[in-house]
Write a protein that holds these residues in place. Structure first.
Motif, PDB file in Angstrom:
ATOM      1  N   GLY A 151      33.789  50.356  39.428  1.00  0.00           N
ATOM      2  CA  GLY A 151      33.169  49.424  40.079  1.00  0.00           C
ATOM      3  C   GLY A 151      33.372  48.152  40.032  1.00  0.00           C
ATOM      4  N   VAL A 152      34.232  47.796  39.139  1.00  0.00           N
ATOM      5  CA  VAL A 152      34.706  46.438  38.786  1.00  0.00           C
ATOM      6  C   VAL A 152      36.010  45.989  39.630  1.00  0.00           C
ATOM      7  CG1 VAL A 152      34.930  44.671  37.080  1.00  0.00           C
ATOM      8  CG2 VAL A 152      33.178  46.430  36.870  1.00  0.00           C
ATOM      9  N   SER A 153      35.925  44.918  40.320  1.00  0.00           N
ATOM     10  CA  SER A 153      37.135  44.401  41.019  1.00  0.00           C
ATOM     11  C   SER A 153      38.254  44.048  39.944  1.00  0.00           C
ATOM     12  CB  SER A 153      36.786  43.442  41.987  1.00  0.00           C
ATOM     13  OG  SER A 153      38.214  43.217  42.772  1.00  0.00           O
ATOM     14  N   VAL A 154      39.465  44.439  39.906  1.00  0.00           N
ATOM     15  CA  VAL A 154      40.377  43.897  39.023  1.00  0.00           C
ATOM     16  C   VAL A 154      41.509  43.141  39.703  1.00  0.00           C
ATOM     17  CG1 VAL A 154      42.297  44.880  37.324  1.00  0.00           C
ATOM     18  CG2 VAL A 154      40.122  45.956  37.346  1.00  0.00           C
ATOM     19  N   SER A 155      41.528  42.070  39.326  1.00  0.00           N
ATOM     20  CA  SER A 155      42.660  41.095  40.328  1.00  0.00           C
ATOM     21  C   SER A 155      44.095  41.700  39.896  1.00  0.00           C
ATOM     22  CB  SER A 155      42.519  39.777  39.872  1.00  0.00           C
ATOM     23  OG  SER A 155      43.276  39.489  38.596  1.00  0.00           O
ATOM     24  N   ILE A 156      45.021  41.444  40.809  1.00  0.00           N
ATOM     25  CA  ILE A 156      46.323  42.068  40.659  1.00  0.00           C
ATOM     26  C   ILE A 156      47.086  40.909  39.332  1.00  0.00           C
ATOM     27  CG2 ILE A 156      48.687  41.803  41.552  1.00  0.00           C
ATOM     28  CD1 ILE A 156      46.728  43.987  42.788  1.00  0.00           C
ATOM     29  N   GLN A 187      45.377  40.175  36.445  1.00  0.00           N
ATOM     30  CA  GLN A 187      45.079  41.084  35.504  1.00  0.00           C
ATOM     31  C   GLN A 187      45.783  42.275  35.352  1.00  0.00           C
ATOM     32  OE1 GLN A 187      40.658  40.762  36.614  1.00  0.00           O
ATOM     33  NE2 GLN A 187      40.329  40.944  34.521  1.00  0.00           N
ATOM     34  N   ARG A 188      45.901  42.999  36.687  1.00  0.00           N
ATOM     35  CA  ARG A 188      46.680  44.371  36.620  1.00  0.00           C
ATOM     36  C   ARG A 188      48.099  43.972  36.018  1.00  0.00           C
ATOM     37  NH1 ARG A 188      46.024  48.804  39.307  1.00  0.00           N
ATOM     38  NH2 ARG A 188      44.012  48.421  38.663  1.00  0.00           N
ATOM     39  N   LEU A 189      48.693  42.878  36.338  1.00  0.00           N
ATOM     40  CA  LEU A 189      50.082  42.535  35.936  1.00  0.00           C
ATOM     41  C   LEU A 189      50.046  42.480  34.634  1.00  0.00           C
ATOM     42  CD1 LEU A 189      51.217  40.136  38.845  1.00  0.00           C
ATOM     43  CD2 LEU A 189      52.275  42.191  38.336  1.00  0.00           C
ATOM     44  N   VAL A 190      49.084  41.633  33.798  1.00  0.00           N
ATOM     45  CA  VAL A 190      48.943  41.501  32.439  1.00  0.00           C
ATOM     46  C   VAL A 190      48.931  42.820  31.796  1.00  0.00           C
ATOM     47  CG1 VAL A 190      47.703  40.575  30.640  1.00  0.00           C
ATOM     48  CG2 VAL A 190      48.099  39.110  32.679  1.00  0.00           C
ATOM     49  N   GLU A 191      47.940  43.870  32.220  1.00  0.00           N
ATOM     50  CA  GLU A 191      47.760  44.770  31.560  1.00  0.00           C
ATOM     51  C   GLU A 191      49.247  45.819  31.729  1.00  0.00           C
ATOM     52  OE1 GLU A 191      43.839  45.956  34.002  1.00  0.00           O
ATOM     53  OE2 GLU A 191      45.224  47.377  34.161  1.00  0.00           O
ATOM     54  N   ASP A 216      46.301  38.806  44.888  1.00  0.00           N
ATOM     55  CA  ASP A 216      45.108  39.347  45.458  1.00  0.00           C
ATOM     56  C   ASP A 216      44.786  39.371  47.048  1.00  0.00           C
ATOM     57  OD1 ASP A 216      44.031  40.090  42.738  1.00  0.00           O
ATOM     58  OD2 ASP A 216      44.046  38.088  42.225  1.00  0.00           O
ATOM     59  N   ARG A 217      45.681  38.516  47.678  1.00  0.00           N
ATOM     60  CA  ARG A 217      45.426  38.678  48.971  1.00  0.00           C
ATOM     61  C   ARG A 217      46.050  39.895  49.744  1.00  0.00           C
ATOM     62  NH1 ARG A 217      47.210  32.733  51.480  1.00  0.00           N
ATOM     63  NH2 ARG A 217      45.952  33.770  53.405  1.00  0.00           N
ATOM     64  N   VAL A 218      46.946  40.658  48.949  1.00  0.00           N
ATOM     65  CA  VAL A 218      47.556  41.779  49.557  1.00  0.00           C
ATOM     66  C   VAL A 218      46.524  42.711  49.694  1.00  0.00           C
ATOM     67  CG1 VAL A 218      49.492  43.511  49.317  1.00  0.00           C
ATOM     68  CG2 VAL A 218      49.770  41.067  48.624  1.00  0.00           C
ATOM     69  N   PHE A 233      49.416  47.899  42.471  1.00  0.00           N
ATOM     70  CA  PHE A 233      48.342  47.695  43.534  1.00  0.00           C
ATOM     71  C   PHE A 233      47.445  49.038  43.766  1.00  0.00           C
ATOM     72  CE2 PHE A 233      51.810  44.842  45.194  1.00  0.00           C
ATOM     73  CZ  PHE A 233      50.916  43.786  45.422  1.00  0.00           C
ATOM     74  N   GLY A 234      47.851  50.162  43.066  1.00  0.00           N
ATOM     75  CA  GLY A 234      46.948  51.166  43.233  1.00  0.00           C
ATOM     76  C   GLY A 234      47.196  51.734  44.546  1.00  0.00           C
ATOM     77  N   GLU A 235      46.336  52.347  45.197  1.00  0.00           N
ATOM     78  CA  GLU A 235      45.956  52.892  46.473  1.00  0.00           C
ATOM     79  C   GLU A 235      46.923  51.969  47.608  1.00  0.00           C
ATOM     80  OE1 GLU A 235      42.450  53.856  47.815  1.00  0.00           O
ATOM     81  OE2 GLU A 235      41.688  54.839  45.965  1.00  0.00           O
ATOM     82  N   ILE A 236      46.548  50.742  47.627  1.00  0.00           N
ATOM     83  CA  ILE A 236      46.969  50.066  48.658  1.00  0.00           C
ATOM     84  C   ILE A 236      48.634  49.628  48.434  1.00  0.00           C
ATOM     85  CG2 ILE A 236      44.515  48.851  49.157  1.00  0.00           C
ATOM     86  CD1 ILE A 236      46.198  46.077  47.695  1.00  0.00           C
ATOM     87  N   GLY A 237      49.025  50.087  47.256  1.00  0.00           N
ATOM     88  CA  GLY A 237      50.595  50.031  47.461  1.00  0.00           C
ATOM     89  C   GLY A 237      51.363  51.182  47.749  1.00  0.00           C
TER      90      GLY A 237
END
Lengths: 218, 218, 218
Positions: free
Chosen positions: A61-66, A68-72, A151-153, A187-191
């Motif tokens: 339920g928490v939006s994760v920025s891309i 942040q995802r790249l850091v992960e 994040d705009r993608v 990107f998850g699903e949108i990737g």
């Protein structure tokens, strides 16, 4: 119009398909595994981690920025590699970004050159798969430079992957999965995207792979 | 912006051009002949039938659905072939659908493999032309799965056709005409598109052809 | 979202890079030099002339039409070459024009055939670069036929360049620069695009190059 939910629901079903271009299953069952684009990436996460990624930019339920995802993922966006000719790395038209064909430059150098295939003097397909991820990473750097933030993608629409191929090598899908799985990781699903993979005679600077993206943004 | 009327007016003028890549005529005079995508297709209709098809989705003032058209043509949309890698068969962005590169799978199996050309051990160009139609059919199945109905298609915008080619084979246009003529048969005027055809070293799974589409819908 | 200003600011910095695919510089520093698409073109202008061109459609505060620009460049738009198959030279969708893959026809004839590379029996890369400009010129003719005027073009979005390549030839970027530099000469800043260049086994009619464009218009 998104098929993201179906994709997520099926993740894991074809989990071992990615490296085997002969393996096919229901279209919505995409086999997605992580390709470390960088040695520092965490390659040890299991299926749970992948499913988490697969949920895209909303985790718990928490939006994760891309970012942040790249850091992960242990990934740092490189400086966009300079074009090999008289063009620019990406152009925006409407709400689409078209990237140039990207080579797997790392620090301005191609990590390998030659044709991909099985045999002496050829680039190993597994290595080429990693190069495809690197080329996709370079495409993301070009997109980020245009948009200001990944994040705009809103969707990775299309991936075109060219594999400089020994005429006997027919595993282009497995190679370009390096790009596809990387984009899903980020990107998850949108990737998840439509894609063409072809085997070409030779690529600029004798690169083993070249990858270009069309992404939608808002 | 449609050139549909011109195309229709000229049908027949270059009717025999399609199989001869050297034959060229006025750009609006496209040579369109039916390629049976299925053995059950009616291959015997003459020019009158083709002209009727060419009038697109309106015949005698009555709108004809693409579903009806497919029945007329003896064509059944297949299940979308599973992607050969970590991607999906088609993605919608705005009012465009981008399909993945489609191989000529029939029931999950490639009907032939190898390079196209003239000579022993090569795939015959006439056969490859039929495979291009089958690949386009598979692309339509992917589009139908995204849109719910092919009646929403307002224009086939672009076709990219890749032909795994013996280095001496230069008849790629004749091969990819298999896809182009098929799309015209199905959609009439709005099926006429811009196109690139190239000869590549090798294609995924050793497929002789690969075809991808961009279509506009509403 | 335009990078036009940066490109203009940097013109000349990498002015000699265009012919050397190994030469790379900052992505925004594109090396742009004029390729005469026609023998009548003025090949003698120096850097000042190029910088003037680089300012695009506004020179000295006065808007210059593309038609005027073509006259300045000594370029006459040809009749759109007839498609080599069952398709049309360009299709409009939304505010984009997608051209077909264009061959370097001059008066309906390919000026050369064969693979590009260094060595006997191969097409010289410098010649192939000129052919890439001619193919781009033919693409402009197709766009002009759709839009009525090239003045409606607001951006060249994407160029895809295919070079029929000897397997040892890796200078595809230098060849396709022929198209890229030509488009910059004609359109100035808005002619600078994203691009993919690949080396393929063989092209239709044994053409050494094939070029397709996506342009935005209003």
């Amino acid at each position: 119009m998104s098929d993201g939910r179906d994709v997520r629901a099926c993740l894991g079903v074809c989990d071992d398909a990615a490296d085997d271009p002969q393996h096919r299953c229901h279209p919505q069952h995409v086999g997605l595994r992580r390709v470390g684009a960088r040695p520092g990436g965490d390659r040890t996460r299991g299926r749970a981690g992948r499913l988490l990624q697969a949920s895209g930019r909303v985790v718990g339920g928490v939006s994760v920025s891309i970012d942040q995802r790249l850091v992960e993922l242990g990934i740092e966006l490189p400086t966009t590699p300079a074009p090999a000719g008289a063009y620019v790395p990406a152009v925006v038209s409407g709400n689409l970004v078209f990237t140039a064909g990207q080579l797997p430059f790392v620090g301005g150098v191609l990590p390998a050159t030659g044709k991909v295939g099985e045999g002496d003097g050829l680039v190993d397909p597994a290595e080429a798969k990693a190069f495809a991820a690197t080329a996709a990473l370079n495409a993301l750097a070009a997109i980020e430079a245009e948009l200001g933030s990944l994040d705009r993608v809103t969707r990775v629409v299309k991936v075109n992957g060219f594999v400089a191929s020994d005429p006997s090598f027919v595993g282009q899908p497995g190679v370009i999965n390096g790009a596809s799985e990387f984009l899903h990781d980020v990107f998850g699903e949108i990737g998840v995207h439509a894609r063409a993979a072809v085997g070409v005679a030779v690529l600029p600077l004798d690169s083993p792979v070249e990858v270009e993206l069309v992404v939608e943004f808002e």
